[in-house]
Design an enzyme around this catalytic site. Structure first.
Site, short mmCIF file in Angstrom:
data_model
loop_
_atom_site.label_atom_id
_atom_site.label_comp_id
_atom_site.label_asym_id
_atom_site.label_seq_id
_atom_site.Cartn_x
_atom_site.Cartn_y
_atom_site.Cartn_z
N ASP A 677 3.64 -5.18 -8.68
CA ASP A 677 4.17 -4.41 -7.54
C ASP A 677 4.61 -3.02 -7.99
O ASP A 677 4.32 -2.02 -7.33
CB ASP A 677 5.34 -5.18 -6.92
CG ASP A 677 5.89 -4.49 -5.69
OD1 ASP A 677 5.18 -4.40 -4.68
OD2 ASP A 677 7.04 -3.99 -5.75
N LYS A 681 3.04 0.91 -7.01
CA LYS A 681 3.84 2.04 -6.54
C LYS A 681 3.63 3.27 -7.40
O LYS A 681 3.47 4.39 -6.89
CB LYS A 681 5.32 1.64 -6.51
CG LYS A 681 5.64 0.54 -5.51
CD LYS A 681 7.09 0.08 -5.63
CE LYS A 681 7.39 -1.02 -4.62
NZ LYS A 681 8.78 -1.52 -4.74
#
Length: 814
Positions: A677, A681
């Site tokens: 994750d 980003k």
């Protein structure tokens, strides 16, 4: 003196006629005459036309006449006292006997001339005016019936006769008026041969204006069933509202281009005599209505109204033989005039190679005959190409005197249409700058009217139609926030959010009527269909709703796969789904290109840092020319929480378990702890500053042992965490013993991304991070010595939903 005209709906029922009486009672001054002009009862003119067509086709017309006759009987019996009914009932009976005789003649002869049609249609006004006159007399008003054929003289152009002003003014001058109420038949007149003529559909308005001008009246009142001139057709634009005043020119333009409030020729006598015209609502007489006079006051809006003609035909004539052909336009429009074709709009290429013009839908056949008759030789010799006829079009026009000398009106108008994917086929603007018109596809008319109404500041609120994907924690929280802030959005920001559809991985629901008051628990539990994302999008797109936005509250790659379909349907996308922008660079670039090409918004602030303004801040730096030297970040609220709470006697497994229970982690915590994750980003941030990075360019050092990552189940994962507690505690002890803290930090520098666990001391800007907060530091040419830092909550449904909400509102401002 006042002239009051009442339309068909105003005299079409007992309730309406009682309203008429109340209005007349208020307006009648016993010291001067009052002129009341009446149309036929609503539906009667159409019924007589329909009956005449049936007679011409040799069909039975008796039921049509019977229904029309019964309507008159019913109104008489309910409205008047019994003592006054018999003469009127006899009058109606005689009238319909005469109508029947005429129609039998039409049926037997198989011929229906315009002269006979005018005679037939005149009965509607004669009967209604006699009923109104008798009703007023029964209520003790000094009312008398007056046949307008004794006053208004015309030529013999049956169906749409031209007024003979000289003879008409002589008749009006010789009309001996007393201080009483004259109930005058609208719509009808007579020629030199005493044959009945009509003034065209809407001619009762014209009658009122002719009488007003000839009698030097102080004002003309047109009583109808709407609150004056509205900014748009309320059947198509729900936010339409009435204008308090218009100039004669504005009213003429709006009437000509489709506003049915007043018959365009009505304005001509009023303009000549400078008589103000009031448009009022018979059913809401207390409403202000619209005043039409010489010059209206400047309004706040850029325009006064948006009008349209729904059914039109665009005719395009091209050919090399047209170049330099003198008199071509004259021949063309003279030919159309011979066939009585009215040209609504004209545009011609400067090369003289083509000319396009628009006629009404009903005039297409006559226009075709006129063109082929006039240019038969040129078409057959290929000097002119075969004319093209497109009858699936509409015209939309914006009207207003404020448009004069105001820069940017055309830009706003065409931009609003283009942003919603509405193709403009032809345009026209007069030198008066009072009107801008565009020809568009007919099936896009409703959407066009709404988006232009919103964009040119006519609507008190700007409406956005939104479809939602995802009903999980973020989706539910977003609906709670929308419901809570609905009133604030409308009152303080003039924004209205309509929910047009909701879908998740299992079910979907499309709303026939957009829902502005939406409660997920109550509205998304009935009439559900099996989810089909393509069908969901296509079905809503086919409705041609204005200002469509798709909100993706999922983490589904299947939803991301439909983004191109959304963009190509001119639908803006707001998403917290990182998978779209963190997959291949080719896909990321494609989405950006499609959004730009289709002039729609693509907003994804929540892809990085939940509700924090990270992407916006980075874009502002990048667009303004600042050089991004280094980005350092902690962008996992989950890992921030875990590392901030992994202290003392707590085991790593206990802290992770608590984070999961609080909703900070994905259902499988490894989806957070493996750093994927975080990598997504950082990858998105790199791409936002123009780096063509792929996931393979992200270097991440695993913090979890391989056995934990490969555990067969979530319980097995927790067991592995417990087994590896000595490994985790070695990091914790090292940090605590030296007064430092554990941090998972991502660094973007020199085109490379590195993510790893670091132990930082009190001098590091990330040392003081607490809870589940995120933090990001931008070192740039401008912020070199003191980096620009953004810090705040970076996890949780509430802040993520708030970020999606902010992006949704941002779409409304673009």
């Amino acid at each position: 003196m006042k002239i009051l005209k009442f339309g068909g709906t105003s005299v079409g029922s007992v309730e309406a006629l009682r309203n008429v009486k109340s209005i007349i009672e208020k307006e009648f001054n016993k010291n001067e005459p009052l002129i009341v002009v009446c149309s036929a009862l609503s539906g009667i003119t159409n019924a007589l036309l329909s009956a005449s067509q049936e007679a011409l086709k040799q069909n039975d017309f008796s039921e049509i006449l019977k229904s029309a006759e019964e309507k008159h009987y019913q109104i008489i019996s309910e409205l008047l006292p019994r003592t006054a009914q018999n003469p009127l009932l006899m009058m109606v009976k005689v009238s319909f006997n005469e109508i029947e005789d005429v129609l039998f003649s039409v049926k037997n002869l198989g011929e229906l001339s315009d002269r006979i049609k005018d005679r037939l249609l005149s009965y509607g006004e004669q009967m209604s005016s006699k009923i109104v006159s008798a009703f007023l007399q029964s209520e003790n008003f000094p009312a008398v019936f007056q046949d307008s054929r004794e006053l208004i003289a015309t030529d013999s152009h049956f169906g749409n006769a031209n007024v003979d002003s000289k003879r008409t003014n002589e008749n009006l001058k010789n009309w001996k008026l007393e201080n009483q109420i004259y109930v005058v038949t609208g719509f009808i007149a007579k020629d030199k041969n005493d044959d009945t003529t009509t003034l065209g559909r809407g001619g009762s308005d014209y009658t009122a204006a002719i009488l007003g001008s000839g009698l030097k009246a102080d004002e003309i009142q047109i009583w109808t069933d709407v609150d004056g001139f509205l900014t748009a057709d309320p059947r198509l634009v729900k936010n339409a509202f009435s204008q308090s005043e218009l100039s004669y020119q504005e009213a003429m333009e709006m009437s000509y281009f489709g506003a049915k409030v007043i018959y365009p020729p009505t304005m001509i006598p009023a303009i000549e005599s400078q008589i103000p015209i009031y448009i009022k609502n018979t059913f809401k007489p207390e409403s202000q209505g619209t005043l039409i006079h010489q010059k209206s006051e400047i309004s706040k809006g850029l325009i006064k109204g948006i009008v349209s003609i729904e059914k039109t035909c665009l005719i395009n004539i091209t050919g090399n033989g047209m170049i330099g052909m003198k008199g071509f336009s004259g021949r063309l429009f003279n030919a159309l005039a011979r066939y009585e074709v009215n040209v609504i709009l004209i545009t011609q290429a400067s090369s003289e190679h083509s000319i396009s013009f628009v006629v009404s839908f009903d005039d297409e056949k006559k226009a075709k005959n006129a063109i082929y008759e006039e240019f038969d030789f040129e078409i057959n010799s290929n000097k002119i190409d075969e004319p093209q006829f497109d009858n699936e079009l509409s015209i939309i026009s914006v009207v207003g005197e404020n448009m004069k000398k105001t820069r940017g009106i055309s830009g706003k108008f065409f931009s609003a249409l283009g942003k919603n994917g509405i193709n403009i086929i032809a345009i026209a603007q007069g030198s008066s700058e009072l009107n801008i018109s565009a020809v568009i596809e007919r099936n896009e008319l409703s959407k066009a009217l709404n988006v232009v109404h919103d964009s040119l500041l006519l609507s008190p609120v700007k409406t956005f139609n939104v479809m939602f994907a995802g009903t999980g924690n973020i989706g539910k929280e977003l609906f709670r926030q929308l419901e809570r802030e609905q009133k604030n959005l409308e009152e303080n920001h003039q924004i209205k959010i309509n929910v047009v559809g909701i879908t998740n991985s299992r079910e979907m629901k499309i709303f026939d009527n957009p829902e502005s008051d939406f409660d997920l628990n109550n509205n998304f539990n009935t009439n559900l269909q099996k989810s089909d994302l393509k069908e969901f999008i296509n079905s809503i797109a086919s409705k041609n709703l204005p200002n469509l936005v798709f909100v993706d509250n999922t983490s589904s790659e299947d939803v991301v796969a439909e983004y191109p379909l959304l963009f190509n349907n001119n639908i803006s996308v707001v998403t917290c789904n990182k998978k779209g922008n963190s997959s291949s660079y080719e896909q990321y670039s494609k989405f950006k290109r499609l959004a730009k090409k289709n002039n729609v918004s693509f907003l994804y602030e929540t892809n990085v840092g939940a509700g924090l303004p990270i992407i916006k801040t980075l874009n502002d730096l990048w667009i303004s020319g600042d050089e991004i030297l280094k980005i350092e970040a902690i962008l996992s609220g989950t890992i921030s929480y875990i590392f901030n709470n992994y202290v003392g006697d707590k085991t790593f497994a206990e802290v992770v378990k608590t984070a999961q229970e609080l909703g900070y982690t994905e259902p499988d915590p490894r989806d957070d702890l493996n750093g994927m994750d975080f990598s997504r980003k950082m990858l998105i941030l790199g791409r936002e500053i123009g780096l063509p990075l792929e996931m393979s360019n992200v270097n991440i050092k695993d913090f979890l042992p391989e056995a934990c990552l490969k555990a067969e189940s979530i319980p097995a994962f927790y067991e592995e965490l417990e087994k590896h507690e000595p490994y985790f505690s070695s990091f914790k002890n090292e940090a605590e013993n030296s007064g430092r803290k554990l941090r998972l930090i991502g660094v973007l520098e020199d085109g490379k991304i590195n993510i790893e666990v670091q132990i930082v001391d009190a001098n590091h800007p990330f040392f003081g991070l607490s809870g589940s907060d995120n933090i990001i530091s931008f070192t740039t040419s401008r912020y070199k010595n003191t980096p620009l830092v953004v810090k705040g909550p970076g996890a949780g449904a509430e802040v993520t939903a708030a970020g999606v909400f902010a992006d949704l509102v941002r779409v409304t401002a673009q």
